[in-house]
Design a protein around this motif. Structure first.
Motif, short mmCIF file in Angstrom:
data_model
loop_
_atom_site.label_atom_id
_atom_site.label_comp_id
_atom_site.label_asym_id
_atom_site.label_seq_id
_atom_site.Cartn_x
_atom_site.Cartn_y
_atom_site.Cartn_z
N SER A 7 0.82 -1.20 0.00
CA SER A 7 0.00 0.00 0.00
C SER A 7 0.86 1.26 0.00
O SER A 7 0.34 2.36 -0.02
CB SER A 7 -0.94 0.00 1.21
OG SER A 7 -0.18 0.07 2.40
N ARG A 8 2.17 1.10 0.04
CA ARG A 8 3.08 2.25 0.02
C ARG A 8 4.29 1.90 -0.85
O ARG A 8 4.46 0.76 -1.25
CB ARG A 8 3.48 2.62 1.44
CG ARG A 8 4.15 1.51 2.19
CD ARG A 8 4.51 1.98 3.60
NE ARG A 8 5.16 0.93 4.31
CZ ARG A 8 4.58 0.17 5.23
NH1 ARG A 8 3.32 0.37 5.55
NH2 ARG A 8 5.24 -0.77 5.85
N PRO A 9 5.14 2.89 -1.10
CA PRO A 9 6.32 2.60 -1.92
C PRO A 9 7.17 1.48 -1.31
O PRO A 9 7.29 1.38 -0.08
CB PRO A 9 7.09 3.93 -1.91
CG PRO A 9 6.03 4.96 -1.69
CD PRO A 9 5.06 4.30 -0.75
N HIS A 10 7.74 0.66 -2.19
CA HIS A 10 8.53 -0.48 -1.75
C HIS A 10 9.61 -0.78 -2.79
O HIS A 10 9.52 -0.35 -3.94
CB HIS A 10 7.63 -1.71 -1.53
CG HIS A 10 6.83 -2.07 -2.73
ND1 HIS A 10 5.67 -1.43 -3.08
CD2 HIS A 10 7.05 -2.99 -3.70
CE1 HIS A 10 5.19 -1.95 -4.20
NE2 HIS A 10 6.02 -2.89 -4.61
N LEU A 11 10.64 -1.50 -2.35
CA LEU A 11 11.74 -1.85 -3.25
C LEU A 11 11.37 -3.05 -4.10
O LEU A 11 10.76 -4.00 -3.61
CB LEU A 11 13.01 -2.16 -2.46
CG LEU A 11 13.62 -1.00 -1.69
CD1 LEU A 11 14.90 -1.46 -0.99
CD2 LEU A 11 13.89 0.20 -2.57
N VAL A 12 11.78 -2.98 -5.36
CA VAL A 12 11.57 -4.09 -6.29
C VAL A 12 12.87 -4.37 -7.02
O VAL A 12 13.71 -3.49 -7.19
CB VAL A 12 10.45 -3.80 -7.32
CG1 VAL A 12 9.11 -3.61 -6.64
CG2 VAL A 12 10.79 -2.61 -8.20
N THR A 13 13.03 -5.62 -7.42
CA THR A 13 14.08 -5.98 -8.36
C THR A 13 13.46 -5.81 -9.73
O THR A 13 12.40 -6.37 -10.01
CB THR A 13 14.53 -7.44 -8.13
OG1 THR A 13 15.05 -7.55 -6.80
CG2 THR A 13 15.58 -7.85 -9.13
N LEU A 14 14.09 -5.03 -10.57
CA LEU A 14 13.53 -4.71 -11.87
C LEU A 14 13.28 -5.98 -12.68
O LEU A 14 14.10 -6.89 -12.71
CB LEU A 14 14.53 -3.81 -12.62
CG LEU A 14 13.99 -2.89 -13.68
CD1 LEU A 14 12.97 -1.92 -13.10
CD2 LEU A 14 15.12 -2.13 -14.33
N GLY A 15 12.13 -6.03 -13.31
CA GLY A 15 11.76 -7.18 -14.12
C GLY A 15 11.06 -6.72 -15.39
O GLY A 15 10.84 -5.53 -15.60
N PRO A 16 10.66 -7.68 -16.22
CA PRO A 16 9.97 -7.33 -17.47
C PRO A 16 8.70 -6.50 -17.24
O PRO A 16 8.37 -5.64 -18.05
CB PRO A 16 9.63 -8.69 -18.09
CG PRO A 16 10.60 -9.64 -17.47
CD PRO A 16 10.89 -9.12 -16.09
#
Length: 180
Positions: free
Chosen positions: A8-17
């Motif tokens: 529900s808030r900003p979070h870290l992601v590993t970039l993907g397609p």
């Protein structure tokens, strides 16, 4: 935290397609402002190669000898339709890590600054470093980057020194964040 509350808030992601459209919007914002970004030139035709490069660089595969293996994350909005910033943890103490970049690097999209995202990413990268066994973490910023110095200090950084960098106009402030 995981599950719906975490999203529900900003979070870290590993970039993907699935982040391709958001990634190019992020790059376009930097291009419009004329600000440089630490990201390589990527086109829609090379996006898949860029993702593979990010995975290889975590393992130090196919990297120049002066580079440190690193892990790059992006800060995404709740539904991951926009990227708000990027952050990196560099694992090895190469010359560039010790003198210029530090273990942690971060950048916030120009339109997203002033909302606490740099501090959020910096704290998450400190936690990431601790999980990987780092007791002392180096974070640097340009001497004139007062906003970044404030973020680093708010995250527990203690100024160690200010170093001139050959070929660069601005010296680097070097901060250490140590376990308490």
């Amino acid at each position: 935290m995981s599950g719906p509350a975490a999203r529900s808030r900003p979070h870290l992601v590993t970039l993907g397609p699935q982040h391709e459209k958001a990634f190019f919007a992020y790059l376009e914002e930097y291009a419009r402002t004329g600000e440089p970004t630490a990201l390589p030139d990527v086109t829609p035709a090379t996006y898949g190669m860029f993702l593979r490069m990010l995975r290889r660089h975590q393992r130090a595969a196919h990297m120049p000898p002066s580079f440190s293996p690193y892990r790059r994350f992006f800060l995404a909005n709740a539904d991951e339709s926009a990227l708000l910033g990027t952050c990196t943890f560099r694992f090895l103490p190469t010359y560039d890590v010790v003198n210029e970049g530090g273990h942690i690097g971060y950048g916030v999209a120009p339109s997203q600054r002033g909302q606490g995202y740099a501090k959020l990413m910096c704290r998450k990268m400190i936690r990431f470093g601790r999980i990987h066994g780092y007791r002392h973490i180096l974070i640097t910023c340009d001497l004139d980057n007062l906003a970044s110095a404030h973020v680093i200090e708010a995250c527990g950084g203690v100024l160690d020194d200010i170093r001139p960098i050959p070929g660069r106009a601005q010296p680097k402030k070097r901060y250490w964040v140590s376990e308490r």
